[in-house]
Design a protein around this motif. Sequence first.
Motif, PDB file in Angstrom:
ATOM      1  N   ASP A  36      23.560  37.463  70.611  1.00 43.91           N
ATOM      2  CA  ASP A  36      24.298  37.334  69.341  1.00 43.91           C
ATOM      3  C   ASP A  36      23.541  36.427  68.372  1.00 43.91           C
ATOM      4  O   ASP A  36      23.445  36.712  67.168  1.00 43.91           O
ATOM      5  N   ALA A  37      22.989  35.340  68.895  1.00 43.11           N
ATOM      6  CA  ALA A  37      22.264  34.398  68.042  1.00 43.11           C
ATOM      7  C   ALA A  37      21.017  35.040  67.456  1.00 43.11           C
ATOM      8  O   ALA A  37      20.662  34.794  66.284  1.00 43.11           O
ATOM      9  N   LEU A  59      23.939  27.217  67.132  1.00 48.01           N
ATOM     10  CA  LEU A  59      24.842  26.111  66.811  1.00 48.01           C
ATOM     11  C   LEU A  59      26.133  26.630  66.182  1.00 48.01           C
ATOM     12  O   LEU A  59      27.233  26.183  66.540  1.00 48.01           O
ATOM     13  N   ILE A  60      26.001  27.583  65.272  1.00 45.58           N
ATOM     14  CA  ILE A  60      27.188  28.154  64.630  1.00 45.58           C
ATOM     15  C   ILE A  60      28.080  28.833  65.673  1.00 45.58           C
ATOM     16  O   ILE A  60      29.301  28.662  65.685  1.00 45.58           O
ATOM     17  N   LEU A  61      27.448  29.588  66.555  1.00 46.13           N
ATOM     18  CA  LEU A  61      28.209  30.287  67.597  1.00 46.13           C
ATOM     19  C   LEU A  61      28.903  29.313  68.543  1.00 46.13           C
ATOM     20  O   LEU A  61      30.032  29.550  68.980  1.00 46.13           O
ATOM     21  N   GLN A  62      28.224  28.233  68.884  1.00 43.07           N
ATOM     22  CA  GLN A  62      28.839  27.224  69.756  1.00 43.07           C
ATOM     23  C   GLN A  62      30.106  26.664  69.131  1.00 43.07           C
ATOM     24  O   GLN A  62      31.118  26.476  69.798  1.00 43.07           O
ATOM     25  N   GLY A  65      32.978  28.817  69.607  1.00 43.55           N
ATOM     26  CA  GLY A  65      33.317  29.097  71.002  1.00 43.55           C
ATOM     27  C   GLY A  65      32.554  30.289  71.555  1.00 43.55           C
ATOM     28  O   GLY A  65      33.001  30.919  72.512  1.00 43.55           O
ATOM     29  N   ASN A  66      31.403  30.592  70.950  1.00 49.10           N
ATOM     30  CA  ASN A  66      30.602  31.759  71.348  1.00 49.10           C
ATOM     31  C   ASN A  66      31.437  33.035  71.370  1.00 49.10           C
ATOM     32  O   ASN A  66      31.267  33.907  72.227  1.00 49.10           O
ATOM     33  N   ASN A  67      32.332  33.117  70.416  1.00 42.86           N
ATOM     34  CA  ASN A  67      33.239  34.257  70.314  1.00 42.86           C
ATOM     35  C   ASN A  67      33.112  34.851  68.909  1.00 42.86           C
ATOM     36  O   ASN A  67      33.389  34.174  67.912  1.00 42.86           O
ATOM     37  N   LEU A  68      32.709  36.108  68.834  1.00 44.28           N
ATOM     38  CA  LEU A  68      32.493  36.729  67.529  1.00 44.28           C
ATOM     39  C   LEU A  68      33.783  36.887  66.742  1.00 44.28           C
ATOM     40  O   LEU A  68      33.768  36.870  65.507  1.00 44.28           O
ATOM     41  N   ASN A  69      34.905  37.045  67.437  1.00 46.00           N
ATOM     42  CA  ASN A  69      36.182  37.139  66.728  1.00 46.00           C
ATOM     43  C   ASN A  69      36.515  35.823  66.039  1.00 46.00           C
ATOM     44  O   ASN A  69      37.043  35.814  64.917  1.00 46.00           O
ATOM     45  N   GLU A  70      36.203  34.711  66.708  1.00 40.83           N
ATOM     46  CA  GLU A  70      36.428  33.398  66.092  1.00 40.83           C
ATOM     47  C   GLU A  70      35.437  33.174  64.958  1.00 40.83           C
ATOM     48  O   GLU A  70      35.781  32.604  63.922  1.00 40.83           O
ATOM     49  N   LEU A  71      34.206  33.634  65.154  1.00 43.04           N
ATOM     50  CA  LEU A  71      33.208  33.508  64.098  1.00 43.04           C
ATOM     51  C   LEU A  71      33.655  34.246  62.842  1.00 43.04           C
ATOM     52  O   LEU A  71      33.458  33.769  61.719  1.00 43.04           O
ATOM     53  N   ALA A  72      34.281  35.411  63.024  1.00 36.13           N
ATOM     54  CA  ALA A  72      34.723  36.219  61.888  1.00 36.13           C
ATOM     55  C   ALA A  72      35.830  35.534  61.092  1.00 36.13           C
ATOM     56  O   ALA A  72      36.093  35.918  59.949  1.00 36.13           O
ATOM     57  N   ARG A  73      36.460  34.541  61.668  1.00 35.18           N
ATOM     58  CA  ARG A  73      37.523  33.815  60.963  1.00 35.18           C
ATOM     59  C   ARG A  73      36.955  32.791  59.978  1.00 35.18           C
ATOM     60  O   ARG A  73      37.667  32.305  59.105  1.00 35.18           O
ATOM     61  N   LEU A  74      35.673  32.463  60.135  1.00 34.08           N
ATOM     62  CA  LEU A  74      35.076  31.456  59.259  1.00 34.08           C
ATOM     63  C   LEU A  74      34.824  32.041  57.875  1.00 34.08           C
ATOM     64  O   LEU A  74      34.357  33.173  57.739  1.00 34.08           O
ATOM     65  N   SER A  75      35.100  31.256  56.864  1.00 36.54           N
ATOM     66  CA  SER A  75      34.882  31.684  55.481  1.00 36.54           C
ATOM     67  C   SER A  75      33.463  31.342  55.056  1.00 36.54           C
ATOM     68  O   SER A  75      32.712  30.679  55.787  1.00 36.54           O
ATOM     69  N   VAL A  76      33.117  31.765  53.869  1.00 33.99           N
ATOM     70  CA  VAL A  76      31.808  31.425  53.323  1.00 33.99           C
ATOM     71  C   VAL A  76      31.660  29.904  53.239  1.00 33.99           C
ATOM     72  O   VAL A  76      30.618  29.344  53.610  1.00 33.99           O
ATOM     73  N   LYS A  77      32.689  29.238  52.790  1.00 30.82           N
ATOM     74  CA  LYS A  77      32.632  27.777  52.666  1.00 30.82           C
ATOM     75  C   LYS A  77      32.520  27.111  54.033  1.00 30.82           C
ATOM     76  O   LYS A  77      31.828  26.101  54.199  1.00 30.82           O
ATOM     77  N   ASP A  78      33.210  27.663  55.042  1.00 29.28           N
ATOM     78  CA  ASP A  78      33.109  27.116  56.401  1.00 29.28           C
ATOM     79  C   ASP A  78      31.672  27.200  56.908  1.00 29.28           C
ATOM     80  O   ASP A  78      31.146  26.248  57.494  1.00 29.28           O
TER      81      ASP A  78
END
Length: 235
Positions: A36-37, A59-62, A65-78
């Motif tokens: 994924d990284a 680092l972003i994935l960590q 939680g190394n979960n793409l669904n959680e990553l998708a919740r992050l906004s541009v500002k996040d």
Amino acid sequence: MESPEDRLDRISIRNWAEEDRPREKLLLKGKAALSDAELMGILIGSGTRSMSAVDVCKLILQKAGNNLNELARLSVKDLQKFKGIGEAKAITIVAALELGRRRKESDPVKRIKITSSQDAYDAIKPELWDKQQEEFWVLLLNRANQVMHKAQASLGGVSGTVADPKIIFKLALDHLASAIILIHNHPSGNLKPSEADLRLTKKLKEAGSMLDIPVLDHLIFTDHSYYSFADEGTL
């Protein structure tokens, strides 16, 4: 003691072994071989002075939680809170994840399965209906006899077209086709194959046998009917 320049040189993706660089690795081993990284690293293109693009993405994935669904919740500002991620890179990541989400919601394309000459005729109708010049098309099939691709091999005039075996089988090889069906139209409405049609069909069938890409049929198409070499025993 290692200088900052030496450290930057050591971590730069450009100095990785070619088979380990994300872009080259994708080309050499296929997309499934990348983490994924690494896939994210291709998206953002570059890292920081102290981290490669892949390290930034790890680092972003960590943090997600190394979960793409959680990553998708992050906004541009996040995402911009991470060092090395500016607005453009953050937008790229968000856009890629949104495409992935939309893909999940999309219905897979249903491929047409060819079980008869009528199926082949119906499959090519949208391409050859009402055409005033001769065209030569190829249906490229997978092992289940499903149409993977419809390709135009040549375009001619009102009285004929030239089909090049090299072009036809290059199309088949490029799409990894397991079999092909040949189709050309007769704008005049005449369904009788010419001597040239018969010779070409024989030549292409022999070439397909050598390449292990069998020619299953050759149709002469008109707007109202068709002639099947396979059905008529002339293949």
